[in-house]
Scaffold this motif. Structure first.
Motif, short mmCIF file in Angstrom:
data_model
loop_
_atom_site.label_atom_id
_atom_site.label_comp_id
_atom_site.label_asym_id
_atom_site.label_seq_id
_atom_site.Cartn_x
_atom_site.Cartn_y
_atom_site.Cartn_z
N LEU A 1 0.83 -1.16 -0.06
CA LEU A 1 0.04 0.00 -0.05
C LEU A 1 0.88 1.05 0.03
O LEU A 1 0.19 2.34 -0.31
N GLY A 2 2.19 1.22 0.26
CA GLY A 2 3.12 2.05 0.38
C GLY A 2 2.65 3.26 1.63
O GLY A 2 2.66 4.38 1.21
N ILE A 3 2.23 2.84 2.63
CA ILE A 3 1.76 3.42 3.79
C ILE A 3 2.56 3.43 4.90
O ILE A 3 3.14 2.10 4.99
N GLN A 4 2.32 4.01 6.00
CA GLN A 4 2.94 3.75 7.48
C GLN A 4 2.09 2.75 7.92
O GLN A 4 0.93 2.96 8.22
N VAL A 5 2.58 1.71 8.31
CA VAL A 5 1.96 0.56 9.34
C VAL A 5 2.85 0.37 10.52
O VAL A 5 3.69 0.10 10.48
N LEU A 6 2.02 0.81 11.70
CA LEU A 6 2.71 0.63 12.71
C LEU A 6 2.10 -0.60 13.83
O LEU A 6 1.08 -0.70 14.11
N PRO A 7 2.94 -1.69 13.64
CA PRO A 7 2.41 -2.80 14.56
C PRO A 7 2.35 -2.74 16.16
O PRO A 7 3.45 -2.15 16.60
N LEU A 8 1.28 -3.23 16.60
CA LEU A 8 1.00 -3.30 18.14
C LEU A 8 0.89 -4.66 18.62
O LEU A 8 -0.13 -5.42 18.22
N PHE B 1 -1.84 -4.17 25.61
CA PHE B 1 -0.74 -3.94 24.68
C PHE B 1 0.74 -4.15 25.44
O PHE B 1 0.65 -3.95 26.68
N ASP B 2 1.79 -4.48 25.10
CA ASP B 2 3.16 -4.60 25.52
C ASP B 2 3.59 -3.14 25.84
O ASP B 2 2.99 -1.94 25.17
N ALA B 3 4.81 -2.88 26.56
CA ALA B 3 5.29 -1.63 26.90
C ALA B 3 5.65 -0.75 25.70
O ALA B 3 5.16 0.51 25.56
N TYR B 4 6.34 -1.45 24.57
CA TYR B 4 6.60 -0.82 23.25
C TYR B 4 5.36 -0.29 22.60
O TYR B 4 5.21 0.88 21.93
N GLY B 5 4.12 -1.24 22.45
CA GLY B 5 3.19 -0.77 21.76
C GLY B 5 2.33 0.46 22.27
O GLY B 5 1.82 1.25 21.81
N ARG B 6 2.37 0.46 23.62
CA ARG B 6 1.73 1.71 24.27
C ARG B 6 2.76 2.91 24.08
O ARG B 6 2.14 3.99 23.87
N LYS B 7 4.11 3.04 23.90
CA LYS B 7 4.81 3.75 23.68
C LYS B 7 4.52 4.42 22.11
O LYS B 7 4.64 5.70 21.93
N ALA C 1 3.01 8.13 21.18
CA ALA C 1 4.00 8.89 20.29
C ALA C 1 3.00 9.38 19.09
O ALA C 1 3.57 10.32 18.52
N HIS C 2 2.32 8.59 18.43
CA HIS C 2 1.46 8.95 17.45
C HIS C 2 0.24 9.18 17.58
O HIS C 2 -0.51 9.50 16.34
N VAL C 3 -0.42 9.09 18.53
CA VAL C 3 -1.74 9.70 18.89
C VAL C 3 -1.87 10.84 19.81
O VAL C 3 -1.81 10.31 21.15
N PRO C 4 -2.00 11.72 19.30
CA PRO C 4 -1.94 13.06 20.52
C PRO C 4 -3.03 13.24 21.66
O PRO C 4 -2.57 13.32 22.80
N ARG C 5 -4.04 12.49 21.20
CA ARG C 5 -5.09 12.63 22.29
C ARG C 5 -5.65 11.09 22.49
O ARG C 5 -6.48 10.67 21.63
N LEU C 6 -4.79 10.33 23.10
CA LEU C 6 -5.06 9.12 23.46
C LEU C 6 -5.57 8.81 24.78
O LEU C 6 -5.10 9.11 25.96
N LEU C 7 -7.01 8.42 25.04
CA LEU C 7 -7.84 8.37 26.03
C LEU C 7 -7.74 6.84 26.45
O LEU C 7 -8.33 5.82 25.70
N ALA C 8 -7.25 6.59 27.91
CA ALA C 8 -7.34 5.19 28.21
C ALA C 8 -8.94 4.96 28.94
O ALA C 8 -9.55 5.47 29.33
N VAL C 9 -9.07 3.55 28.36
CA VAL C 9 -10.53 3.06 28.96
C VAL C 9 -10.05 1.94 29.71
O VAL C 9 -9.35 1.09 29.47
N HIS C 10 -10.26 2.02 31.01
CA HIS C 10 -10.12 0.98 32.04
C HIS C 10 -10.90 -0.15 32.25
O HIS C 10 -10.62 -1.20 32.74
#
Length: 117
Positions: free
Chosen positions: A36-43, A72-78, A82-91
């Motif tokens: 697809l020629g796009i950025q894909v970020l694996p989590l 998610f693992d610690a890296y996925g959370r980071k 880093a890529h979603v400025p408004r990231l809202l946690a649902v507990h």
């Protein structure tokens, strides 16, 4: 290589976030990025209860999403932070509030039942 489909790949803005380990293989995401020629970020999904990305991550608008941190693992959370400025946690994600559907206006979120944030 296997890829479960839309349940493990969600756009948030121009970026495609892709869940792997439980039902999809990270190599499938690398293939998607190249084709697809796009950025894909694996989590990496680390909790079998959240077997697809769409059970623990819900893009609401470009740069805004709900997520369940413990899926998610610690890296996925980071990566998400880093890529979603408004990231809202649902507990209370066992009620799958993060598997909600954002209404077309981007301001109303529909869930299967009430959940505290």
């Amino acid at each position: 290589m296997y890829f479960e489909g839309a349940g493990d790949a969600l756009f948030c803005g121009e970026t495609l976030f892709a869940g792997y380990r439980i039902r999809s293989d990270v190599r499938g995401h690398q293939y998607l990025a190249s084709v697809l020629g796009i950025q894909v970020l694996p989590l990496e999904l680390v909790n079998p209860y959240y077997y697809h990305l769409d059970t623990c991550f819900c893009p609401l608008a470009p740069g805004e999403a709900l997520y369940h941190p413990n899926a998610f693992d610690a890296y996925g959370r980071k990566v998400l932070e880093a890529h979603v400025p408004r990231l809202l946690a649902v507990h209370e994600a066992r009620r799958l509030a993060s598997a909600a559907m954002p209404w077309w206006s981007g301001r109303t979120v529909v869930t299967n039942r009430a959940a505290r944030s």
